[in-house]
Structure formats: C-alpha cells, structure tokens
Scaffold this motif. Structure first.
Motif, short mmCIF file in Angstrom:
data_model
loop_
_atom_site.label_atom_id
_atom_site.label_comp_id
_atom_site.label_asym_id
_atom_site.label_seq_id
_atom_site.Cartn_x
_atom_site.Cartn_y
_atom_site.Cartn_z
N THR A 1 0.75 -1.16 -0.02
CA THR A 1 0.21 -0.06 0.38
C THR A 1 1.33 1.17 0.10
O THR A 1 0.58 2.80 -0.61
CB THR A 1 -1.02 -0.02 1.20
N ILE A 2 1.72 1.26 1.11
CA ILE A 2 2.60 2.15 0.61
C ILE A 2 3.90 2.69 -0.40
O ILE A 2 3.99 3.82 -1.11
CB ILE A 2 4.00 2.47 1.53
N ASN A 3 3.80 1.36 -1.48
CA ASN A 3 4.55 2.03 -2.63
C ASN A 3 3.64 2.22 -3.86
O ASN A 3 3.94 3.17 -4.50
CB ASN A 3 5.87 0.53 -2.83
N LYS A 4 2.26 1.65 -3.34
CA LYS A 4 1.39 2.20 -4.62
C LYS A 4 0.60 3.35 -4.06
O LYS A 4 0.70 4.68 -5.18
CB LYS A 4 0.72 1.39 -4.57
N TRP A 5 0.56 4.18 -3.01
CA TRP A 5 -0.07 5.31 -2.88
C TRP A 5 1.06 5.93 -3.05
O TRP A 5 0.87 7.27 -3.99
CB TRP A 5 0.28 5.31 -1.19
N ALA A 6 2.46 5.91 -3.18
CA ALA A 6 3.41 7.01 -3.41
C ALA A 6 3.73 6.96 -5.07
O ALA A 6 3.54 8.08 -5.07
CB ALA A 6 4.59 6.48 -3.09
N GLY B 1 0.93 6.58 -6.87
CA GLY B 1 0.13 7.79 -7.42
C GLY B 1 -0.84 6.48 -7.82
O GLY B 1 -1.73 7.19 -8.65
N VAL B 2 -0.80 5.16 -7.74
CA VAL B 2 -2.05 3.50 -8.29
C VAL B 2 -2.93 3.97 -7.22
O VAL B 2 -2.98 3.80 -6.08
CB VAL B 2 -1.25 2.32 -7.68
N SER B 3 -3.94 3.88 -7.92
CA SER B 3 -5.50 3.85 -7.53
C SER B 3 -6.30 2.90 -7.89
O SER B 3 -7.23 3.03 -8.27
CB SER B 3 -5.96 5.05 -7.81
N ASP B 4 -5.63 1.73 -7.57
CA ASP B 4 -6.35 0.30 -8.09
C ASP B 4 -7.53 -0.03 -6.79
O ASP B 4 -8.00 -0.84 -7.43
CB ASP B 4 -5.74 -0.62 -8.80
N THR B 5 -7.59 0.21 -5.96
CA THR B 5 -8.47 -0.13 -4.94
C THR B 5 -9.29 1.28 -4.44
O THR B 5 -8.62 2.57 -4.12
CB THR B 5 -7.97 -0.35 -3.28
N LEU B 6 -10.61 0.97 -3.20
CA LEU B 6 -10.93 2.41 -2.96
C LEU B 6 -10.13 2.92 -2.03
O LEU B 6 -10.01 4.27 -2.02
CB LEU B 6 -12.13 2.11 -1.95
N ALA B 7 -9.33 2.07 -0.67
CA ALA B 7 -8.14 2.88 -0.40
C ALA B 7 -6.92 3.88 -0.53
O ALA B 7 -7.44 4.45 -0.45
CB ALA B 7 -7.89 1.65 1.06
N LEU B 8 -6.38 3.13 -1.47
CA LEU B 8 -5.81 3.87 -2.52
C LEU B 8 -6.25 4.69 -3.51
O LEU B 8 -5.56 5.91 -3.38
CB LEU B 8 -4.81 2.93 -3.62
N GLY B 9 -7.41 4.83 -3.34
CA GLY B 9 -8.42 6.40 -4.14
C GLY B 9 -7.85 7.40 -3.08
O GLY B 9 -8.06 8.50 -3.52
N ILE B 10 -9.27 6.63 -2.37
CA ILE B 10 -9.35 7.60 -0.97
C ILE B 10 -8.04 8.59 -0.49
O ILE B 10 -7.78 9.75 -0.70
CB ILE B 10 -9.91 6.73 -0.52
N LEU B 11 -6.55 7.33 -0.04
CA LEU B 11 -5.66 8.08 -0.02
C LEU B 11 -4.83 9.67 -1.37
O LEU B 11 -4.39 10.27 -0.82
CB LEU B 11 -4.49 7.28 -0.35
N CYS B 12 -5.05 8.77 -2.45
CA CYS B 12 -4.38 9.52 -3.53
C CYS B 12 -5.10 11.00 -4.02
O CYS B 12 -5.01 11.59 -3.74
CB CYS B 12 -4.60 9.16 -4.55
N GLU B 13 -6.57 11.49 -4.34
CA GLU B 13 -7.07 11.85 -3.60
C GLU B 13 -7.12 13.02 -2.57
O GLU B 13 -7.12 13.71 -2.08
CB GLU B 13 -8.78 11.39 -3.58
N ALA B 14 -6.58 12.15 -0.73
CA ALA B 14 -6.86 13.39 -0.12
C ALA B 14 -5.37 14.13 -0.30
O ALA B 14 -5.77 15.42 0.29
CB ALA B 14 -6.26 12.01 1.58
N TYR B 15 -4.26 13.90 -0.98
CA TYR B 15 -3.26 15.51 -1.04
C TYR B 15 -4.05 15.92 -1.90
O TYR B 15 -3.51 17.51 -1.10
CB TYR B 15 -2.62 14.17 -1.72
N ALA C 1 9.62 8.58 2.22
CA ALA C 1 10.57 10.08 0.84
C ALA C 1 9.34 10.78 0.67
O ALA C 1 9.26 11.97 0.90
CB ALA C 1 11.64 10.49 1.01
N ARG C 2 9.26 10.58 -0.90
CA ARG C 2 7.46 10.87 -1.65
C ARG C 2 6.47 11.52 -0.63
O ARG C 2 6.00 12.65 -0.58
CB ARG C 2 7.04 10.75 -2.89
N LEU C 3 6.00 9.91 0.43
CA LEU C 3 5.17 10.91 1.28
C LEU C 3 4.69 12.23 2.38
O LEU C 3 4.18 12.44 2.48
CB LEU C 3 4.66 9.39 1.82
N ARG C 4 6.71 11.78 2.63
CA ARG C 4 6.60 12.97 3.27
C ARG C 4 6.39 14.58 2.48
O ARG C 4 5.84 15.09 3.97
CB ARG C 4 8.21 12.59 4.57
#
Length: 184
Positions: free
Chosen positions: A93-98, A100-114, A141-144
C-alpha cells in the motif's frame, strides 16, 4: 443563531486498514479516537478485510466498512474525512500510494486526500527485509514530501511475529494532534 457546542458535528477520521498482523487490533485506535471526540469510519484494503472482525468494527463505529467503490447513485456511507490514519500500512500500500496508483478504494481515497489537503498519518507495519528495499525508502520520502506524517516505528524482523502487540496505535492521534485541531 449559533449551535450549542455539543450539537456541532464531530470531526471524522477515516482509518485505512491493510492486511497486516496488527490489523486485528484496529478497535484500539477506534476507541482512542472516539474517546477524543472523533467519529470513525474504516476503509479496508480488499485483503485487509480478512484481518479484521468486520462485525465488531461496524458495531463499534456505527458505520459499514468500506472496501469497494460505490455504484453511481448510491449514497455515501461515510461522512467526509477531516483526517486519515493509515494503520497498519503495508509495504504494498505504501509503495502504490506513493506512486499514485489508485486500484482499490483505499488507495483512491489516499491519492485524492493529498489534493484535498486532508491531514494524513501513516503507521507502517513492514518487516526489515522489505523496508530495506530502495523503493520503500523512496516511497516514504515521497509521502513525507506530500505532507504525510509518518510514524517513527521501526520495522520488525521477518518471520518473527511482527510485534503486533507493540504496535503504537496512539501515535496516529499524536501525529494528527495539531493538524486535526486546525480542521475542527
């Protein structure tokens, strides 16, 4: 006329739960957040669903666990997030989120939250062999750099039980403290 203080809506925390050994204790974070005046909703990764007691979590939060996108026209089952805690967060999840992968609801929410400026904290639950991978360090580092507040928790030894009993759920609220207060 102003609303009495006790009638204002509670700030709302999304807890994103991944498929990690500590996930079964997510009720600990829910209890802590509710004790501090938060409403809480849980978003689980598809694999994370198997790591939690969905019935207990839904009873505790009063909301359904979200794991899949809703269909057009369906009502939103959760209020908008004032803050997000990703706990426990996996290597995947950390690597996909960083990235910008949005292939699950959780990742979509995290990408949009930024893009929405929602304060977000990350409590990784990753073993040291995976944490040594260069992609993981680059992702943190990217997420920070995106403003995500990252736990100080050290990775655990592979195949050694993971230390789920020492997972610091309270760190999510400690990190959110100032940022969350600004949104209330």
């Amino acid at each position: 006329m102003n609303e009495p203080l006790d009638e204002r809506p509670k700030p709302f925390l999304y807890v994103v739960v991944c498929a990690a050994g500590a996930a079964g204790d997510v009720g600990t974070l829910i209890t802590m957040a509710q004790g501090r005046g938060w409403g809480v909703g849980v978003i689980a990764t598809p694999q994370g669903l198997g790591f939690i007691d969905a019935t207990a979590v839904e009873a505790q939060t009063g909301y359904p666990i979200r794991s899949a996108w809703r269909l057009p026209g369906e009502p939103r089952p959760l209020p908008p997030a004032d803050a997000i805690a990703v706990a426990p967060a996996t290597f995947n999840t950390i690597n996909k989120w960083a990235a910008g992968v949005s292939d699950t609801l959780a990742l979509g929410i995290l990408c949009e939250a930024y893009g929405m400026g929602i304060p977000t904290v990350l409590l990784p639950y990753v073993n040291s062999a995976m944490a040594a991978h260069p992609a993981y360090q680059e992702s943190l580092a990217r997420l920070r750099g995106m403003g995500v507040m990252v736990s100080s928790r050290e990775s655990h030894q592979p195949k050694a039980g993971g230390g789920a009993d020492r997972f610091r759920w309270e760190e999510a609220l400690e990190l959110l403290g100032p940022a969350a207060d600004a949104r209330r």
